[in-house]
Structure formats: structure tokens, C-alpha cells
Design a protein around this motif. Sequence first.
Motif, PDB file in Angstrom:
ATOM      1  N   UNK A 285     -17.770  -0.868  47.363  1.00  0.00           N
ATOM      2  CA  UNK A 285     -17.775  -1.830  48.465  1.00  0.00           C
ATOM      3  C   UNK A 285     -16.745  -2.944  48.280  1.00  0.00           C
ATOM      4  N   UNK A 286     -16.215  -3.095  47.106  1.00  0.00           N
ATOM      5  CA  UNK A 286     -15.291  -4.192  46.860  1.00  0.00           C
ATOM      6  C   UNK A 286     -16.028  -5.410  46.346  1.00  0.00           C
ATOM      7  N   UNK A 287     -16.801  -6.076  47.196  1.00  0.00           N
ATOM      8  CA  UNK A 287     -17.585  -7.240  46.788  1.00  0.00           C
ATOM      9  C   UNK A 287     -19.084  -6.927  46.825  1.00  0.00           C
ATOM     10  N   UNK A 288     -19.568  -6.594  48.008  1.00  0.00           N
ATOM     11  CA  UNK A 288     -20.970  -6.243  48.204  1.00  0.00           C
ATOM     12  C   UNK A 288     -21.064  -5.472  49.513  1.00  0.00           C
ATOM     13  N   UNK A 289     -22.150  -4.717  49.694  1.00  0.00           N
ATOM     14  CA  UNK A 289     -22.382  -4.018  50.961  1.00  0.00           C
ATOM     15  C   UNK A 289     -23.830  -3.560  51.027  1.00  0.00           C
ATOM     16  N   UNK A 290     -24.323  -3.426  52.242  1.00  0.00           N
ATOM     17  CA  UNK A 290     -25.598  -2.795  52.526  1.00  0.00           C
ATOM     18  C   UNK A 290     -25.254  -1.357  52.918  1.00  0.00           C
ATOM     19  N   UNK A 291     -25.865  -0.374  52.239  1.00  0.00           N
ATOM     20  CA  UNK A 291     -25.492   1.026  52.412  1.00  0.00           C
ATOM     21  C   UNK A 291     -26.682   1.888  52.809  1.00  0.00           C
ATOM     22  N   UNK A 292     -26.365   2.977  53.493  1.00  0.00           N
ATOM     23  CA  UNK A 292     -27.315   4.034  53.806  1.00  0.00           C
ATOM     24  C   UNK A 292     -26.765   5.307  53.178  1.00  0.00           C
ATOM     25  N   UNK A 293     -27.611   6.071  52.488  1.00  0.00           N
ATOM     26  CA  UNK A 293     -27.131   7.301  51.864  1.00  0.00           C
ATOM     27  C   UNK A 293     -28.082   8.453  52.169  1.00  0.00           C
ATOM     28  N   UNK A 294     -27.543   9.670  52.029  1.00  0.00           N
ATOM     29  CA  UNK A 294     -28.353  10.865  52.260  1.00  0.00           C
ATOM     30  C   UNK A 294     -27.874  11.977  51.341  1.00  0.00           C
ATOM     31  N   UNK A 295     -28.833  12.628  50.686  1.00  0.00           N
ATOM     32  CA  UNK A 295     -28.536  13.820  49.907  1.00  0.00           C
ATOM     33  C   UNK A 295     -28.481  14.976  50.909  1.00  0.00           C
ATOM     34  N   UNK A 296     -27.297  15.576  51.068  1.00  0.00           N
ATOM     35  CA  UNK A 296     -27.138  16.613  52.081  1.00  0.00           C
ATOM     36  C   UNK A 296     -27.119  18.029  51.496  1.00  0.00           C
ATOM     37  N   UNK A 297     -27.094  18.143  50.170  1.00  0.00           N
ATOM     38  CA  UNK A 297     -27.139  19.464  49.538  1.00  0.00           C
ATOM     39  C   UNK A 297     -27.747  19.326  48.151  1.00  0.00           C
ATOM     40  N   UNK A 298     -28.604  20.267  47.790  1.00  0.00           N
ATOM     41  CA  UNK A 298     -29.131  20.296  46.420  1.00  0.00           C
ATOM     42  C   UNK A 298     -29.375  21.738  46.005  1.00  0.00           C
ATOM     43  N   UNK A 299     -28.988  22.009  44.764  1.00  0.00           N
ATOM     44  CA  UNK A 299     -29.197  23.333  44.203  1.00  0.00           C
ATOM     45  C   UNK A 299     -29.314  23.163  42.694  1.00  0.00           C
ATOM     46  N   UNK A 300     -30.504  23.393  42.180  1.00  0.00           N
ATOM     47  CA  UNK A 300     -30.735  23.212  40.750  1.00  0.00           C
ATOM     48  C   UNK A 300     -30.569  21.759  40.350  1.00  0.00           C
TER      49      UNK A 300
END
Length: 187
Positions: free
Chosen positions: A46-61
Motif C-alpha cells: 500500500x505504500x503507507x497504509x490501506x484498507x483492503x479486501x482479499x479473496x482466496x480464488x484457488x486452493x489445492x493441497x
Amino acid sequence: MNIQHKSSLLLVLILAFAISSGATAQTEPGTFTAKKGVYLEVGGSSGFYAINYSKIFHQKGKLKLNASAGFSIWPNRNIDSKTSWLPALPLEISALYGKSNHHLELGMGFTSYLNTSFDFDSETFETINKVVFDAFIPLRVGYRYQKPEGGFFFRFGYTPIVTFPVRAGKIWSFNPYWAGLSFGKSF
């Protein structure tokens, strides 16, 4: 090399080794049911700071792929400027590798932001203050603690930054002294 940068980098590396050495091995990798998350990042992509949204879009093992997007407002440090706050948008793709709660995180991002630039008018001898587009590429090597069923998570990492020339007069640069810390909730 600044002594403060050396000390910060050393602290991040010591914390990473301390936490990873306390991790316990498990026989089955956990399947993540809590694939979304919201978190605050200080430093990092983010450089300094940020509010983020994340998503795991793939998982295998043991491998999970994660995408995140955030928003931040950076203060304009120029007193003469009419713009007092400038937006930034960090985007990142990362791979999480590990069992259950403890993961190695490797990633790369793109952070676009507005910045101020000064030009000089040679006819009127005045300075011209402009708001311009800038961007950089953050890289990530770090540790992420996240439970498969959700709840509190945190991560920290070494995040060097590559700045590239978006407009004329800019050059490629590399800042190896950057790190990030994030706290949030997965659901």
C-alpha cells in the motif's frame, strides 16, 4: 545504507524466523472455508497504509492463490498545493503455501496513486503545481497466519518496491528497504 533501514529489516527477519520455528507440523492441509478477508495494511504494497479486501480464488493441497484490492488516501505534503489528499489503489496477487494456519506468502502487486509534480514556466518564471499519475510494483516475501475456518489473521513481510517511469523524466528505481504489517478478519 541507513542504520534505521538495517534495523527495520533485521527486526522483520527475526520475527519471521521466530514465528515460523514455533509452527507445528500437521498431516493434512486445511481446506479454507473462510475465503474472504478485510484487513488494514501498514506499509507493504500500500505504500503507507490501506484498507483492503482479499479473496482466496484457488486452493489445492497446501497452495492457495489470493487476490486483494485496497484503497488509501495519502496526505499531500506540499503546503502551496490546493490538493490536500491524494488517493492510492493497491492491487496484489499472492500465493500462500502451508498447512492449516501458517503460510509462506509470495506475491506481486501494482499500486497506482496520484502525486504532485512541479513544472517551471520559463516565460512567466512561475512554478506550476500539477497532480499526476504515478505507480509502483511491490513484491512480497512474508509470513501469514490465517485459520481455515476464519477469524483474526495477520501477516508481515519484506516488500521491496520497484518504481517504473510512468511519465517523461522519471526513471526505473528499486527500493529494497520496505516492509509491511497487516491485521484483519477472514470470513
